[in-house]
Design a protein around this motif. Structure first.
Motif, short mmCIF file in Angstrom:
data_model
loop_
_atom_site.label_atom_id
_atom_site.label_comp_id
_atom_site.label_asym_id
_atom_site.label_seq_id
_atom_site.Cartn_x
_atom_site.Cartn_y
_atom_site.Cartn_z
N UNK A 6 64.64 59.62 32.36
CA UNK A 6 65.62 58.57 32.07
C UNK A 6 65.00 57.46 31.24
N UNK A 7 65.84 56.85 30.40
CA UNK A 7 65.33 55.80 29.53
C UNK A 7 65.10 54.49 30.30
N UNK A 177 80.89 59.99 32.81
CA UNK A 177 79.43 59.84 32.77
C UNK A 177 78.86 60.47 31.52
N UNK A 178 79.51 61.52 31.07
CA UNK A 178 78.98 62.33 29.98
C UNK A 178 80.13 62.62 29.03
N UNK A 179 80.02 62.14 27.80
CA UNK A 179 81.06 62.40 26.80
C UNK A 179 80.39 63.02 25.59
N UNK A 180 80.84 64.19 25.21
CA UNK A 180 80.31 64.82 24.01
C UNK A 180 81.46 65.08 23.05
N UNK B 32 73.95 65.94 20.42
CA UNK B 32 74.72 65.94 21.67
C UNK B 32 74.43 67.13 22.55
N UNK B 184 76.37 62.99 20.66
CA UNK B 184 76.25 62.35 21.97
C UNK B 184 77.05 61.06 21.96
N UNK B 185 78.09 61.00 22.73
CA UNK B 185 78.85 59.76 22.83
C UNK B 185 78.34 58.96 24.01
N UNK B 186 78.10 59.63 25.11
CA UNK B 186 77.64 58.93 26.32
C UNK B 186 76.92 59.94 27.20
N UNK B 187 75.80 59.57 27.76
CA UNK B 187 75.04 60.50 28.58
C UNK B 187 74.51 59.77 29.81
N UNK B 188 74.61 60.41 31.00
CA UNK B 188 74.20 59.70 32.22
C UNK B 188 72.73 59.29 32.20
N UNK B 189 71.87 60.04 31.44
CA UNK B 189 70.45 59.66 31.42
C UNK B 189 70.26 58.29 30.74
N UNK B 190 71.19 57.93 29.87
CA UNK B 190 71.13 56.60 29.25
C UNK B 190 71.26 55.52 30.31
#
Lengths: 201, 201
Positions: A6-7, A177-180, B32, B184-190
């Motif tokens: 994780x970042x 949570x996750x959008x692609x 993504x 990648x629009x949104x990712x939980x690891x962010x």
């Protein structure tokens, strides 16, 4: 290649273990290919974990998904991995009589599908849901995105939900949570080629 | 929802049937999620057609694909659909001794994988190939994209090839029939969440 690092570490008071079992809401949207295909690919992982998988196909024509459907049926019946239930609109939601659905409009059938998803989420019927092409009944105004968001936010347990289709409403992508986004760069149909067996369905 | 209606009819002298069996080269690229997942989803359709499927995983860590691998192995062994061979680098290409591969550098192992793909394409071993993460050895200068393009252009029969990974070389996307970019629009690891069993692998 995701590395699992994780970042940043969130200040949410949760342990890593708790974070690992948080329910995931994923959205695959955009005009490109692979939205549903990637969702069914995710279902392979869920199956491999021994999770119960529920697919709800909010689309009339089943032709395009028959390969994935057969594969997931064989996997679900293999005795390894988890179970798979595949529900589809148009050829008859599995929980209502086919003749009853044939008298429904598409809007009524889509709403009926969403009612069943709500019942299953409340009952924790599945661990992993694919709501395939579910953005369309929201986009067309048949199902209220705000209600979908509220139901997803309040769902009990650790139930993962993947929603596919173009025009994902902003209310949904905000809570996901996750959008692609799948972007079409080049497609053989643009060059006048027709869909191919084994490639398109 | 693809409708299978081409936007124009090409003046290529081919019949629709000939066009339908033309070999497809597909590339899933971009930053993504879903590039590999969608490729394995396509493999479900190929399997459902009774096609022989060959997966070549050009990546050292196998953790992230274990769900898809198990699922495709079960499908390949189910007696329904086609066969599945899953070859992976790092844990040992299936056609060479593990001890031999352990003495190879990553570059040598990637090149060895590509040599086998060339042999299989020449022999028409499979009807459907997934060259997973194959863009990286091209991007790193280990394998010449122009050679890949030449081999793909000259491959015999109706063998479909899907290549995944970021940084797809332009020479490749130019000749590909189908190119999808996953954004990648949104990712939980962010948000500091770690990869989850069943979701990420």
């Amino acid at each position: 290649m995701p590395k699992g690092v994780p970042e940043s570490v969130p200040d949410d008071g949760l342990t890593t273990r708790q974070r690992r079992t948080q329910p995931i809401t994923a959205v695959h949207t955009g005009p490109g290919k692979g939205k549903s295909t990637a969702a069914f690919g995710m279902a392979l992982r869920a199956w491999n974990q021994g999770w119960s998988v529920g697919v709800f196909q909010f689309v009339k024509s089943a032709k395009w998904k028959v390969g994935e459907e057969n594969a997931l049926r064989v996997l679900g019946a293999s005795g390894e991995g988890g179970t798979v239930d595949w529900h589809k609109m148009g050829s008859g939601w599995s929980w209502i009589q086919r003749s009853a659905e044939q008298e429904m409009t598409s809007e009524e059938a889509a709403k009926e599908g969403w009612e069943q998803v709500k019942r299953d989420l409340a009952a924790e019927t599945y661990r992993f849901y694919v709501l395939d092409e579910f953005t369309y009944p929201m986009h067309w105004g048949w199902i209220d995105p705000d209600e979908v968001v509220a139901v997803l936010k309040d769902r009990p347990g650790s139930q993962h939900v993947v929603i596919t289709g173009r025009y994902a409403p902003e209310a949904l992508t905000e809570v996901a949570d996750l959008v692609t986004e799948m972007t079409k760069v080049k497609h053989p149909m643009d060059a006048g080629r027709k869909g191919q067996r084994g490639i398109e369905w």
